[in-house]
Scaffold this motif. Structure first.
Motif, PDB file in Angstrom:
ATOM      1  N   ALA A 397       0.831  -1.212   0.000  1.00 12.05           N
ATOM      2  CA  ALA A 397       0.000   0.000   0.000  1.00 12.05           C
ATOM      3  C   ALA A 397       0.863   1.259   0.000  1.00 12.05           C
ATOM      4  CB  ALA A 397      -0.924  -0.010   1.219  1.00 12.05           C
ATOM      5  N   LYS A 398       1.932   1.264   0.793  1.00 14.69           N
ATOM      6  CA  LYS A 398       2.802   2.445   0.851  1.00 14.69           C
ATOM      7  C   LYS A 398       3.515   2.656  -0.478  1.00 14.69           C
ATOM      8  CE  LYS A 398       4.595   5.954   2.885  1.00 14.69           C
ATOM      9  NZ  LYS A 398       3.746   7.099   3.290  1.00 14.69           N
ATOM     10  N   LYS A 399       3.979   1.590  -1.089  1.00 17.42           N
ATOM     11  CA  LYS A 399       4.642   1.697  -2.384  1.00 17.42           C
ATOM     12  C   LYS A 399       3.684   2.269  -3.433  1.00 17.42           C
ATOM     13  CE  LYS A 399       7.176  -1.119  -5.791  1.00 17.42           C
ATOM     14  NZ  LYS A 399       6.209  -1.160  -6.912  1.00 17.42           N
ATOM     15  N   LEU A 400       2.443   1.794  -3.433  1.00 17.95           N
ATOM     16  CA  LEU A 400       1.454   2.288  -4.390  1.00 17.95           C
ATOM     17  C   LEU A 400       1.157   3.764  -4.155  1.00 17.95           C
ATOM     18  CD1 LEU A 400      -0.519   1.685  -6.685  1.00 17.95           C
ATOM     19  CD2 LEU A 400      -2.203   0.978  -4.963  1.00 17.95           C
ATOM     20  N   GLU A 401       1.097   4.157  -2.894  1.00 12.84           N
ATOM     21  CA  GLU A 401       0.867   5.568  -2.564  1.00 12.84           C
ATOM     22  C   GLU A 401       1.963   6.460  -3.143  1.00 12.84           C
ATOM     23  OE1 GLU A 401       1.349   8.368   1.400  1.00 12.84           O
ATOM     24  OE2 GLU A 401       0.585   6.313   1.670  1.00 12.84           O
ATOM     25  N   ILE A 402       3.219   6.013  -2.989  1.00 11.67           N
ATOM     26  CA  ILE A 402       4.348   6.806  -3.504  1.00 11.67           C
ATOM     27  C   ILE A 402       4.328   6.836  -5.030  1.00 11.67           C
ATOM     28  CG2 ILE A 402       6.875   6.933  -3.628  1.00 11.67           C
ATOM     29  CD1 ILE A 402       6.910   5.639  -0.815  1.00 11.67           C
ATOM     30  N   GLU A 403       4.000   5.702  -5.659  1.00 16.75           N
ATOM     31  CA  GLU A 403       3.915   5.654  -7.121  1.00 16.75           C
ATOM     32  C   GLU A 403       2.883   6.654  -7.645  1.00 16.75           C
ATOM     33  OE1 GLU A 403       5.112   0.989  -8.098  1.00 16.75           O
ATOM     34  OE2 GLU A 403       3.016   1.545  -7.751  1.00 16.75           O
ATOM     35  N   ASN A 404       1.763   6.743  -6.957  1.00 13.95           N
ATOM     36  CA  ASN A 404       0.716   7.664  -7.402  1.00 13.95           C
ATOM     37  C   ASN A 404       1.147   9.110  -7.267  1.00 13.95           C
ATOM     38  OD1 ASN A 404      -1.054   5.584  -8.072  1.00 13.95           O
ATOM     39  ND2 ASN A 404      -1.971   5.516  -6.025  1.00 13.95           N
ATOM     40  N   ILE A 405       1.932   9.417  -6.239  1.00 12.17           N
ATOM     41  CA  ILE A 405       2.413  10.788  -6.052  1.00 12.17           C
ATOM     42  C   ILE A 405       3.426  11.147  -7.134  1.00 12.17           C
ATOM     43  CG2 ILE A 405       3.723  12.306  -4.520  1.00 12.17           C
ATOM     44  CD1 ILE A 405       2.534  10.732  -2.161  1.00 12.17           C
ATOM     45  N   LEU A 406       4.345  10.231  -7.417  1.00 15.96           N
ATOM     46  CA  LEU A 406       5.392  10.505  -8.405  1.00 15.96           C
ATOM     47  C   LEU A 406       4.833  10.586  -9.819  1.00 15.96           C
ATOM     48  CD1 LEU A 406       8.264   8.173  -7.086  1.00 15.96           C
ATOM     49  CD2 LEU A 406       8.133  10.665  -6.912  1.00 15.96           C
ATOM     50  N   GLY A 407       3.863   9.762 -10.126  1.00 18.99           N
ATOM     51  CA  GLY A 407       3.288   9.758 -11.463  1.00 18.99           C
ATOM     52  C   GLY A 407       4.328   9.474 -12.532  1.00 18.99           C
TER      53      GLY A 407
END
Length: 450
Positions: A397-407
């Motif tokens: 979940a944390k990895k996905l959150e960061i991926e969404n922020i970085l785009g």
């Protein structure tokens, strides 16, 4: 990978995770897996400068001889020298005792087959099965026990091979400082890189190994001393190897590090210009900087991307016919000259470029690739919990959150180390402070699971 073999052989703290008994059993296993019906198997053994190298050399030799193999002891040599000499002399296998870039308390064992390539996964699995079995294979009769012979003089063949890679002597005098990491390159570099072979003034540091100073504040993983000496001494370039000399990184005249991505990009562009870049392709790993991909796109060079590890790079090179590939760490494979990463061949090609462009500085030759900021963080995780931790709901979940922020402006890569009890976090983007914060947040989540 099995229980013992990682992406680069077997590795661990000498005397604890990697023992003399295990090394002895590996010798037995290699001899039986590679046994021939027409003659005794011929195996070469090399080592780096670690204190534990003698112990493991003796143990592996005993296992090989007890199982009917003849052993040729090469002494302290670079890892790529073992790969080269196995193929050049028609040996059946080569064993290199080294933990590469790791500190002196570690050691490792790599096995090469008769063509100079690391053993296939299938053969490694068979070797591992014998090592872990409760009962050893049937011992050889006394009459066919193997012998131990000196490999004295063979290293010169490898040195001559590197010298043959060096092109014409430079027309413009330059000064080069080599960092030998108190490792395997200490046995070869001073012979290979001379004013007579390069046309450059060649100086050296970290070339006095004592068994425990390998990679200590020197070499390709700790470049600060080399960078400082290059600037203070007015050198044109600094070249660093790791402990077993299969990696090479450099620094320019300003003391800025030239990493593996920058070296591969410069070589690939030059090779395409000369018509030497087969398939117009370079092979790299997931860790390769986005700046590399941007430059290759501008130059019309295709990029094949693999999992992290030189064995995966080589597999893709062989599959697709590419002649250059490697990793950001400086493990670079130039397939016209070598079957594995070779730091000194990389250095030779770099010096060839300096000679070919006498009016350009190292920063100009190797600085065409513009790196995007990267942040890397390691988290200590037991080997047997890596899969569990990486697959946990909190980490995913944390990895996905960061991926969404970085785009599309960045990326995150989470992977288990193939050689150490670590999970590695790598982020890439435009803002270093932001990347560092995200890396620490993910690290905290991982540590909270342990």
């Amino acid at each position: 990978m099995g229980k013992l073999f990682g992406t680069d052989g077997i590795r661990g703290i000498a005397g604890e995770e990697l023992t003399a008994e295990l090394a002895f059993r590996l010798g037995i296993a290699v001899a039986h897996v590679l046994a021939r019906s027409d003659r005794r198997t011929k195996v070469m053994i090399g080592k780096d400068t670690r204190l534990s190298g003698d112990m493991f050399e003796a143990a592996i030799t005993a296992g090989l001889c007890a199982s009917g193999s003849d052993v040729y002891l090469l002494g302290v040599v670079p890892t790529p020298a073992v790969a080269f000499l196995v193929k050049d002399t028609g040996a059946d296998a080569g064993v290199m005792i080294s933990a590469s870039h790791n500190p002196s308390e570690y050691n490792g064992i790599k096995v090469f087959g008769s063509e100079g390539y690391k053993l296939s996964d299938e053969l490694e699995d068979r070797v591992e099965e014998i090592i872990l079995a409760k009962n050893d294979p049937a011992p050889r009769a006394c009459g066919i026990i193997g012998r131990v012979m000196s490999g004295e003089g063979l290293l010169e063949k490898y040195e001559d091979h590197i010298i043959s890679v060096l092109g014409k002597k430079a027309s413009k005098p330059r000064r080069v400082l080599f960092d030998l990491s108190n490792g395997s390159a200490s046995a070869t570099a001073k012979t290979v890189f001379t004013p007579d072979t390069t046309g450059f003034a060649c100086d050296f540091m970290a070339y006095d190994p004592d068994g425990i100073n390998i990679n200590r504040n020197c070499g390709s993983t700790q470049m600060s001393a080399l960078c400082k000496y290059v600037v203070d001494g007015g050198y044109d370039i600094g070249i660093a190897f790791d402990g077993d000399a299969d990696r090479c990184l450099m620094c320019d005249e300003n003391g800025k590090v030239i990493d593996g991505d920058m070296i591969i990009s410069a070589f690939a562009v030059e090779m395409k210009k000369r018509g030497e870049l087969d398939k117009d392709t370079a092979v790299v790993t997931k860790l390769t900087n986005l700046g590399f991909h941007q430059l290759m796109k501008r130059e019309g060079i295709k990029v094949a991307t693999t999992d992290v590890g030189d064995r995966y790079v080589l597999e893709e090179m062989l599959r697709g016919g590419a002649v250059i590939g490697g990793e950001q760490s400086g493990h670079i494979i130039l397939r016209r000259f070598a079957t594995t990463g070779d730091g000194q061949i990389t250095a030779a090609e770099a010096l060839n470029m300096l000679a070919d462009y006498p009016d350009m500085t190292a920063s100009e030759i190797f600085g065409k690739m513009k790196r995007l900021p990267q942040v890397s963080v390691n988290v200590t995780v037991p080997q047997d919990r890596k899969v569990e931790v990486m697959g946990s709901a909190a980490v995913v979940a944390k990895k996905l959150e960061i991926e969404n922020i970085l785009g599309d402006s960045g990326r995150i890569l989470l992977r288990p180390s193939g050689t150490e009890a670590l999970i590695r976090i790598m982020l890439e983007g435009s803002d270093t402070a932001e990347l560092s914060r995200y890396a620490e947040e993910l690290k905290t989540v991982i540590e909270g699971i342990l």
